[in-house]
Design a protein around this motif. Structure first.
Motif, mmCIF file in Angstrom:
data_model
loop_
_atom_site.group_PDB
_atom_site.id
_atom_site.type_symbol
_atom_site.label_atom_id
_atom_site.label_comp_id
_atom_site.label_asym_id
_atom_site.label_seq_id
_atom_site.Cartn_x
_atom_site.Cartn_y
_atom_site.Cartn_z
ATOM 1 N N ALA A 15 0.842 -1.193 0.000
ATOM 2 C CA ALA A 15 0.000 0.000 0.000
ATOM 3 C C ALA A 15 0.883 1.251 0.000
ATOM 4 O O ALA A 15 1.822 1.345 0.779
ATOM 5 C CB ALA A 15 -0.913 0.002 1.225
ATOM 6 N N PRO A 16 0.615 2.197 -0.877
ATOM 7 C CA PRO A 16 1.415 3.422 -0.902
ATOM 8 C C PRO A 16 1.129 4.271 0.334
ATOM 9 O O PRO A 16 0.064 4.192 0.924
ATOM 10 C CB PRO A 16 0.943 4.120 -2.162
ATOM 11 C CG PRO A 16 -0.406 3.584 -2.425
ATOM 12 C CD PRO A 16 -0.429 2.182 -1.880
ATOM 13 N N GLU A 17 2.103 5.067 0.698
ATOM 14 C CA GLU A 17 1.957 5.896 1.884
ATOM 15 C C GLU A 17 1.258 7.216 1.591
ATOM 16 O O GLU A 17 0.704 7.833 2.477
ATOM 17 C CB GLU A 17 3.330 6.159 2.488
ATOM 18 C CG GLU A 17 4.008 4.892 2.973
ATOM 19 C CD GLU A 17 5.397 5.156 3.507
ATOM 20 O OE1 GLU A 17 5.718 6.308 3.807
ATOM 21 O OE2 GLU A 17 6.159 4.197 3.621
ATOM 22 N N LEU A 18 1.295 7.655 0.346
ATOM 23 C CA LEU A 18 0.693 8.936 -0.007
ATOM 24 C C LEU A 18 -0.757 8.755 -0.438
ATOM 25 O O LEU A 18 -1.104 7.750 -1.051
ATOM 26 C CB LEU A 18 1.472 9.581 -1.153
ATOM 27 C CG LEU A 18 2.911 9.978 -0.851
ATOM 28 C CD1 LEU A 18 3.589 10.475 -2.112
ATOM 29 C CD2 LEU A 18 2.968 11.032 0.226
ATOM 30 N N PRO A 19 -1.601 9.739 -0.151
ATOM 31 C CA PRO A 19 -2.986 9.668 -0.634
ATOM 32 C C PRO A 19 -3.032 9.828 -2.154
ATOM 33 O O PRO A 19 -2.091 10.361 -2.761
ATOM 34 C CB PRO A 19 -3.676 10.841 0.070
ATOM 35 C CG PRO A 19 -2.588 11.747 0.491
ATOM 36 C CD PRO A 19 -1.356 10.919 0.661
ATOM 37 N N PRO A 20 -4.127 9.363 -2.780
ATOM 38 C CA PRO A 20 -4.220 9.423 -4.250
ATOM 39 C C PRO A 20 -4.013 10.818 -4.834
ATOM 40 O O PRO A 20 -3.419 10.948 -5.900
ATOM 41 C CB PRO A 20 -5.634 8.909 -4.533
ATOM 42 C CG PRO A 20 -5.984 8.069 -3.364
ATOM 43 C CD PRO A 20 -5.282 8.689 -2.191
ATOM 44 N N GLU A 21 -4.479 11.861 -4.154
ATOM 45 C CA GLU A 21 -4.315 13.222 -4.681
ATOM 46 C C GLU A 21 -2.847 13.587 -4.833
ATOM 47 O O GLU A 21 -2.440 14.187 -5.825
ATOM 48 C CB GLU A 21 -5.010 14.246 -3.772
ATOM 49 C CG GLU A 21 -6.502 14.186 -3.804
ATOM 50 C CD GLU A 21 -7.103 13.124 -2.891
ATOM 51 O OE1 GLU A 21 -8.337 12.984 -2.895
ATOM 52 O OE2 GLU A 21 -6.362 12.433 -2.182
ATOM 53 N N GLN A 22 -2.034 13.230 -3.839
ATOM 54 C CA GLN A 22 -0.609 13.549 -3.910
ATOM 55 C C GLN A 22 0.092 12.692 -4.951
ATOM 56 O O GLN A 22 0.982 13.174 -5.657
ATOM 57 C CB GLN A 22 0.036 13.389 -2.543
ATOM 58 C CG GLN A 22 -0.368 14.484 -1.585
ATOM 59 C CD GLN A 22 0.350 14.374 -0.254
ATOM 60 O OE1 GLN A 22 1.244 13.557 -0.075
ATOM 61 N NE2 GLN A 22 -0.051 15.202 0.689
ATOM 62 N N LEU A 23 -0.303 11.430 -5.054
ATOM 63 C CA LEU A 23 0.277 10.576 -6.095
ATOM 64 C C LEU A 23 -0.062 11.114 -7.479
ATOM 65 O O LEU A 23 0.787 11.132 -8.378
ATOM 66 C CB LEU A 23 -0.236 9.142 -5.950
ATOM 67 C CG LEU A 23 0.313 8.364 -4.762
ATOM 68 C CD1 LEU A 23 -0.409 7.028 -4.643
ATOM 69 C CD2 LEU A 23 1.802 8.155 -4.883
ATOM 70 N N ALA A 24 -1.300 11.572 -7.661
ATOM 71 C CA ALA A 24 -1.709 12.129 -8.949
ATOM 72 C C ALA A 24 -0.910 13.384 -9.271
ATOM 73 O O ALA A 24 -0.452 13.570 -10.411
ATOM 74 C CB ALA A 24 -3.205 12.437 -8.941
#
Length: 125
Positions: A15-24
């Protein structure tokens, strides 16, 4: 119970540590750098899903001529930028209505709540 715990550990590790908004936003900045906007930071990024469920990010980049609107289609890697506001050019839609209107943002929020892993997979992160 032991099997359930053993299955959950690898999933948590992936699981990535960053939320989807930051990954985007990070993915959008990487795509912008490849498109010739190296070293730019996407200001006020807004992520959304179009009617086909494809993710995109809208925001601003700072240029020498002033702030410029930018839209990045994350699925295709397409980057579109507008003209600096100081040039007085008519404001055409770069894709903001596709990815960043209220309906597209609501789609993003629903997907993020229902299937965050699927959303992150769509980002190509």
């Amino acid at each position: 119970m032991r099997r359930l715990l053993l299955l959950a550990l690898p999933l948590a590790a992936c699981a990535p540590e960053l939320p989807p908004e930051q990954l985007a936003a990070r993915r959008a900045e990487a795509l912008m750098a490849r498109a010739g906007h190296a070293g730019t930071t996407l200001l006020a990024p807004i992520a959304g899903l179009d009617t086909n469920g494809q993710p995109g990010v809208c925001g601003l980049i700072e240029t020498r001529a002033g702030p410029v609107r930018a839209v990045v289609e994350l699925a295709t890697g397409a980057v579109r930028t507008g003209s600096p506001a100081s040039q007085g050019v008519s404001r055409q839609d770069l894709g903001e209505t596709r990815y960043c209107d209220d309906v597209a943002r609501a789609r993003w929020d629903r997907m993020k709540t229902a299937d965050p892993v699927g959303l992150i997979a769509r980002l190509g992160a």
